[in-house]
Design a protein around this motif. Sequence first.
Motif, PDB file in Angstrom:
ATOM      1  N   UNK A  90       0.809  -1.210   0.000  1.00  0.00           N
ATOM      2  CA  UNK A  90       0.000   0.000   0.000  1.00  0.00           C
ATOM      3  C   UNK A  90       0.838   1.253   0.000  1.00  0.00           C
ATOM      4  N   UNK A  91       0.212   2.345   0.409  1.00  0.00           N
ATOM      5  CA  UNK A  91       0.868   3.645   0.477  1.00  0.00           C
ATOM      6  C   UNK A  91       0.587   4.291   1.824  1.00  0.00           C
ATOM      7  N   UNK A  92       1.653   4.735   2.479  1.00  0.00           N
ATOM      8  CA  UNK A  92       1.544   5.495   3.718  1.00  0.00           C
ATOM      9  C   UNK A  92       1.361   6.957   3.321  1.00  0.00           C
ATOM     10  N   UNK A  93       0.407   7.623   3.923  1.00  0.00           N
ATOM     11  CA  UNK A  93       0.214   9.055   3.715  1.00  0.00           C
ATOM     12  C   UNK A  93      -0.043   9.670   5.083  1.00  0.00           C
ATOM     13  N   UNK A  94       0.918  10.446   5.564  1.00  0.00           N
ATOM     14  CA  UNK A  94       0.848  11.001   6.909  1.00  0.00           C
ATOM     15  C   UNK A  94       1.212  12.476   6.889  1.00  0.00           C
ATOM     16  N   UNK A  95       0.861  13.180   7.973  1.00  0.00           N
ATOM     17  CA  UNK A  95       1.292  14.551   8.195  1.00  0.00           C
ATOM     18  C   UNK A  95       1.952  14.595   9.561  1.00  0.00           C
ATOM     19  N   UNK A  96       3.150  15.130   9.610  1.00  0.00           N
ATOM     20  CA  UNK A  96       3.931  15.211  10.842  1.00  0.00           C
ATOM     21  C   UNK A  96       3.401  16.358  11.691  1.00  0.00           C
ATOM     22  N   UNK A  97       3.099  16.077  12.943  1.00  0.00           N
ATOM     23  CA  UNK A  97       2.531  17.086  13.837  1.00  0.00           C
ATOM     24  C   UNK A  97       3.497  18.252  14.073  1.00  0.00           C
ATOM     25  N   UNK A  98       4.765  17.977  14.317  1.00  0.00           N
ATOM     26  CA  UNK A  98       5.713  19.032  14.677  1.00  0.00           C
ATOM     27  C   UNK A  98       6.071  19.946  13.514  1.00  0.00           C
ATOM     28  N   UNK A  99       6.126  19.407  12.304  1.00  0.00           N
ATOM     29  CA  UNK A  99       6.571  20.208  11.166  1.00  0.00           C
ATOM     30  C   UNK A  99       5.441  20.613  10.235  1.00  0.00           C
ATOM     31  N   UNK A 100       4.307  19.916  10.310  1.00  0.00           N
ATOM     32  CA  UNK A 100       3.206  20.168   9.392  1.00  0.00           C
ATOM     33  C   UNK A 100       3.455  19.611   8.001  1.00  0.00           C
ATOM     34  N   UNK A 101       4.569  18.940   7.818  1.00  0.00           N
ATOM     35  CA  UNK A 101       4.911  18.378   6.506  1.00  0.00           C
ATOM     36  C   UNK A 101       4.170  17.069   6.276  1.00  0.00           C
ATOM     37  N   UNK A 102       3.652  16.927   5.081  1.00  0.00           N
ATOM     38  CA  UNK A 102       3.006  15.679   4.682  1.00  0.00           C
ATOM     39  C   UNK A 102       4.003  14.847   3.899  1.00  0.00           C
ATOM     40  N   UNK A 103       3.819  13.543   3.966  1.00  0.00           N
ATOM     41  CA  UNK A 103       4.645  12.665   3.154  1.00  0.00           C
ATOM     42  C   UNK A 103       3.832  11.456   2.728  1.00  0.00           C
ATOM     43  N   UNK A 104       4.253  10.877   1.613  1.00  0.00           N
ATOM     44  CA  UNK A 104       3.678   9.622   1.153  1.00  0.00           C
ATOM     45  C   UNK A 104       4.823   8.684   0.817  1.00  0.00           C
ATOM     46  N   UNK A 105       4.582   7.419   1.017  1.00  0.00           N
ATOM     47  CA  UNK A 105       5.591   6.408   0.742  1.00  0.00           C
ATOM     48  C   UNK A 105       4.894   5.096   0.437  1.00  0.00           C
ATOM     49  N   UNK A 106       5.321   4.418  -0.618  1.00  0.00           N
ATOM     50  CA  UNK A 106       4.821   3.061  -0.788  1.00  0.00           C
ATOM     51  C   UNK A 106       5.375   2.200   0.351  1.00  0.00           C
ATOM     52  N   UNK A 107       4.660   1.140   0.711  1.00  0.00           N
ATOM     53  CA  UNK A 107       5.170   0.244   1.744  1.00  0.00           C
ATOM     54  C   UNK A 107       4.821  -1.196   1.407  1.00  0.00           C
ATOM     55  N   UNK A 108       5.626  -2.079   1.958  1.00  0.00           N
ATOM     56  CA  UNK A 108       5.355  -3.513   1.947  1.00  0.00           C
ATOM     57  C   UNK A 108       5.552  -3.984   3.386  1.00  0.00           C
ATOM     58  N   UNK A 109       4.601  -4.728   3.876  1.00  0.00           N
ATOM     59  CA  UNK A 109       4.640  -5.239   5.246  1.00  0.00           C
ATOM     60  C   UNK A 109       4.564  -6.752   5.177  1.00  0.00           C
ATOM     61  N   UNK A 110       5.605  -7.419   5.680  1.00  0.00           N
ATOM     62  CA  UNK A 110       5.626  -8.888   5.711  1.00  0.00           C
ATOM     63  C   UNK A 110       5.319  -9.331   7.134  1.00  0.00           C
ATOM     64  N   UNK A 111       4.245 -10.076   7.280  1.00  0.00           N
ATOM     65  CA  UNK A 111       3.802 -10.564   8.580  1.00  0.00           C
ATOM     66  C   UNK A 111       3.806 -12.085   8.598  1.00  0.00           C
ATOM     67  N   UNK A 112       4.067 -12.641   9.762  1.00  0.00           N
ATOM     68  CA  UNK A 112       3.860 -14.065   9.985  1.00  0.00           C
ATOM     69  C   UNK A 112       2.936 -14.206  11.178  1.00  0.00           C
ATOM     70  N   UNK A 113       1.936 -15.050  11.034  1.00  0.00           N
ATOM     71  CA  UNK A 113       0.954 -15.294  12.095  1.00  0.00           C
ATOM     72  C   UNK A 113       1.110 -16.742  12.550  1.00  0.00           C
ATOM     73  N   UNK A 114       1.343 -16.916  13.834  1.00  0.00           N
ATOM     74  CA  UNK A 114       1.509 -18.244  14.423  1.00  0.00           C
ATOM     75  C   UNK A 114       0.501 -18.398  15.552  1.00  0.00           C
ATOM     76  N   UNK A 115      -0.345 -19.396  15.444  1.00  0.00           N
ATOM     77  CA  UNK A 115      -1.378 -19.636  16.462  1.00  0.00           C
ATOM     78  C   UNK A 115      -2.207 -18.381  16.731  1.00  0.00           C
ATOM     79  N   UNK A 116      -2.526 -17.653  15.670  1.00  0.00           N
ATOM     80  CA  UNK A 116      -3.398 -16.489  15.777  1.00  0.00           C
ATOM     81  C   UNK A 116      -2.723 -15.201  16.225  1.00  0.00           C
ATOM     82  N   UNK A 117      -1.400 -15.246  16.474  1.00  0.00           N
ATOM     83  CA  UNK A 117      -0.678 -14.048  16.911  1.00  0.00           C
ATOM     84  C   UNK A 117       0.439 -13.717  15.928  1.00  0.00           C
ATOM     85  N   UNK A 118       0.725 -12.442  15.781  1.00  0.00           N
ATOM     86  CA  UNK A 118       1.764 -11.994  14.855  1.00  0.00           C
ATOM     87  C   UNK A 118       3.127 -12.232  15.485  1.00  0.00           C
TER      88      UNK A 118
END
Length: 142
Positions: A90-118
């Motif tokens: 997906x894409x992260x789209x955030x605004x930094x509270x301290x600077x007011x700067x917005x940024x976007x970044x593509x992301x990939x998150x690799x998760x492993x779930x074992x017995x229902x927990x990450x």
Amino acid sequence: MTTYDTVQELLRRIGEGDAERVAELFAEKSEWRFNWPAEGHPAVPWIRPRSSRADVAEHFRMLGAYHVPELNGTSVARILVDGDDAVVLGDIAQTVAATGRSYTSPFALHLTVTDGLITRYHIYEDSLTVARALSAENLQAS
């Protein structure tokens, strides 16, 4: 819950901004990896080694504290599941509270779930874009 169900629930809880409820989905010990230097970056305090459920809660509390939650536009394009492993794209789209700067970044998150927990949380993002948005120096250069 299936791996897919766990991932969906994780994304829902992250979206709600409740760090403690996010942490409940993680095993007591989990493997974390960021695509940052191991020591993190001075402008990005939430990037540091993590491994416990308490670390997970702290990570998501810090994300909330450093950003403007109402301006979060993060989106998920795809969730791929293969047994216990899942990849979220997906894409992260955030605004930094301290600077007011917005940024976007593509992301990939690799998760492993074992017995229902990450048990694995590896995230890959445009770390330079994130660091620049949080850097006071970057404001002066603009």
